[in-house]
Design an enzyme around this catalytic site. Structure first.
Site, short mmCIF file in Angstrom:
data_model
loop_
_atom_site.label_atom_id
_atom_site.label_comp_id
_atom_site.label_asym_id
_atom_site.label_seq_id
_atom_site.Cartn_x
_atom_site.Cartn_y
_atom_site.Cartn_z
N ASP A 1 48.80 66.16 -0.13
CA ASP A 1 47.46 66.75 -0.11
C ASP A 1 47.46 67.95 0.84
O ASP A 1 47.68 67.79 2.06
CB ASP A 1 46.45 65.69 0.36
N THR B 1 42.97 72.53 -2.79
CA THR B 1 43.28 73.12 -1.48
C THR B 1 44.64 73.81 -1.49
O THR B 1 44.79 74.91 -0.94
CB THR B 1 43.27 72.04 -0.38
N THR B 2 45.63 73.20 -2.12
CA THR B 2 46.96 73.81 -2.17
C THR B 2 46.92 75.09 -2.99
O THR B 2 47.51 76.10 -2.61
CB THR B 2 47.98 72.82 -2.77
N ASP C 1 39.59 63.34 -3.53
CA ASP C 1 39.68 64.54 -4.38
C ASP C 1 38.99 64.30 -5.71
O ASP C 1 38.26 65.15 -6.21
CB ASP C 1 41.15 64.92 -4.61
#
Length: 561
Positions: free
Chosen positions: A65, A98-99, A390
């Site tokens: 994550d 997010t990545t 998520d």
């Protein structure tokens, strides 16, 4: 730093201060941002790898994550922290992607570095990047697919896509069902607050044993062994106070001259406590949840009346019990009425994984629910919780916006084509910045291919040709290496995941590019990512620039990564 006025030097900064300006400052900050992005790039996609993060006390986190990795890394460099903020903003706004946001930000900086070396001014780059980001959002919004709350299949696909590659692969169908049920249960006229979905982790059993409890689960036990373990068809009272005798607010002394006087005091206290319990009994309470303490004598009377009581319940848990049962939180028992009570078909103390918990369930219209996550080890359930968080975020976002996009790198490939066409219509050097922006977006499908062990060039060529032919949904299947229609395959994600990622990444990249002077109050030459990891062997890098040279130490994270 000194400035000369005539023949007399004037000291402006202290001797300990350091200053890096011009291209050196830009290069240093760009290197920092790129290093952060590179650290999480291998985690992207369904075949992304995990990171093991070891802190200074030996604590271990295993995750892929993005936001968790960056938070755990304890990054000190100010420019690098701007990229970390991108992931945190993405997490707060959407809950996933997010990545993606961080990788795009890093690639925007990489593309900008080449243009700066070609003497394109950073202000021109910033202008071009902003134009490209606005155009990208317009294109995505025009091509987004509409979804409603009734379209359960699409919601399940969205929940499943968010969990792919995050340790929940084998049971993602079951977990997607639980997530969608949970989000739909807590939705009301005020919107969707996923804080009303409580996640409880239990080590033991398999992921398939995870379940959704429509109601509240409190990590507490009943206060007295003589109270019933279970109450059916329970009227539930929620009291934000204490079933105790209040102490006086001023210091006072009472001189007792006779044993009978002491007994009178004790009898009076006991009478007051019994009156409190009688008030609960009078309104028909079968179970009571108290925010503060419960006196031993009050416990005795509650048990005698067959009332199940729980004390020192957190304020957030009191609200969830009230929300799930329909009760009102009361702050004074003098004002409590039957209408203030909620209803639950069952209030019971149960053993879960060796721990006793209170279950408040079988409620008529649960507006607060609890997800029980099971797993073989603590690391498994921790990663499972991150995957569920998520998934909850993207389902909530989808229901709020009603728009989704295909996954698998399809939106980025389409945007790259559209932006290259758009660049031709833009005059001046901004055109080069827009083309660089288009190239930067292709880092997503390229990274998906690399992480899946595929040839990134072949995959990108196939994707471009399919999108040239008008197939907006064409994306990369990381398992087979084929380019397929992602919408048909059910790989979809909320529109806002992409628009927010592009917006945050662009703003962070522009902010970093516009910095041409870094003035540090102290010595940053030891720019380690984790100052507590005991690795002080980095060579001095010659002032602040060298400090970020130490950003290469980021990959090490004290040997953890």
């Amino acid at each position: 730093m000194a400035q000369r006025m005539g023949n007399q030097p004037m000291i402006v900064l202290s001797e300990d201060s350091q200053r890096t300006s011009g291209k050196d400052a830009q290069s240093m900050n760009i290197t920092a941002g790129k290093a952060v992005a590179e650290s999480v790039r291998t985690t992207l996609g369904p075949k992304g790898m995990d990171k093991m993060l070891v802190d200074s006390s030996g604590g271990v986190v295993v995750t892929n994550d993005g936001v968790t990795i960056l938070k755990e890394m304890d990054i000190d460099h100010p420019a690098a922290n701007m990229i970390v903020e991108v992931s945190e903003t993405q997490e707060d706004e959407v809950g996933d992607g997010t990545t993606t946001a961080v990788v795009i930000a890093g690639e925007l900086l990489d593309q900008a570095e080449e243009l700066i070396d070609s003497d394109i001014h950073p202000t021109t780059l910033a202008q071009g990047y902003r134009q490209a980001a606005e155009k990208a959002k317009e294109v995505l919004e025009s091509k987004a697919i509409d979804v409603t709350a009734e379209d359960r299949n699409t919601l399940l696909k969205i929940a499943s896509t968010a969990m792919t590659g995050k340790g929940a692969e084998s049971s993602k169908d079951l977990l997607a069902e639980l997530v969608v049920d949970a989000v739909l249960a807590v939705a009301d006229e005020d919107g969707i607050d996923t804080e009303n979905v409580s996640v409880e982790k239990v080590v033991g059993g398999s992921i398939d044993n995870s379940e959704l409890v429509e109601g509240a689960v409190i990590d507490k036990e009943r206060v007295d062994e003589n109270m019933p373990y279970m109450v059916e068809d329970a009227n539930v009272a929620v009291f934000d106070g204490a079933l105790e005798i209040k102490e006086t607010e001023i210091d006072a002394e009472v001189n007792v001259t006779d044993p009978d006087q002491l007994q009178q005091f004790l009898d009076q206290e006991e009478k007051q406590l019994k009156e409190m319990v009688d008030q609960l009994k009078a309104v028909g309470a079968d179970a009571v949840f108290v925010g503060d303490g419960i006196d031993d004598m009050a416990q005795h009377y509650l048990a005698k009346e067959g009332i199940l009581a729980v004390r020192r319940v957190k304020n957030s848990d009191l609200k969830r019990i009230a929300r799930s049962t329909g009760a009102r939180v009361v702050s004074s028992l003098d004002d409590i009425e039957a209408d203030d009570l909620g209803f639950a078909g069952s209030v019971a103390q149960k053993d879960v994984g060796g721990d006793e918990r209170i279950f408040v369930e079988d409620v008529e219209d649960a507006k607060a629910v609890t997800l029980f996550l099971r797993g073989g080890t603590q690391h498994v359930v921790d990663e499972l919780e991150r995957a569920i968080d998520d998934s909850l975020g993207v389902v909530r976002t989808t229901l709020q916006d009603g728009k989704v996009l295909p996954g698998g790198g399809a939106p980025e490939t389409e945007l790259a084509l559209e932006l290259r066409d758009f660049a031709d219509s833009v005059g001046g050097r901004e055109q080069l910045a827009i083309e660089a922006f288009a190239d930067a977006l292709e880092v997503i499908p390229r990274t998906l291919a690399e992480n899946a062990g595929l040839d990134p060039i072949d995959s990108l060529v196939d994707l471009r040709s399919r999108h040239d032919a008008g197939e907006f949904g064409a994306g990369l299947d990381a398992y087979t290496g084929d380019v397929i229609d992602m919408e048909e395959e059910g790989v979809v994600e909320p529109l806002r995941v992409k628009t927010q990622a592009i917006e945050s990444a662009t703003e962070a990249a522009v902010m970093i590019l516009r910095i041409d002077d870094v003035i540090a109050a102290g010595d940053l030459s030891g720019g380690q990512i984790d100052p507590d990891d005991g690795d002080d062997d980095m060579p001095p890098g010659g002032g602040m620039g060298g400090g970020m040279g130490g950003m290469g130490g980021m990959g090490g994270m004290g040997g953890a990564m």
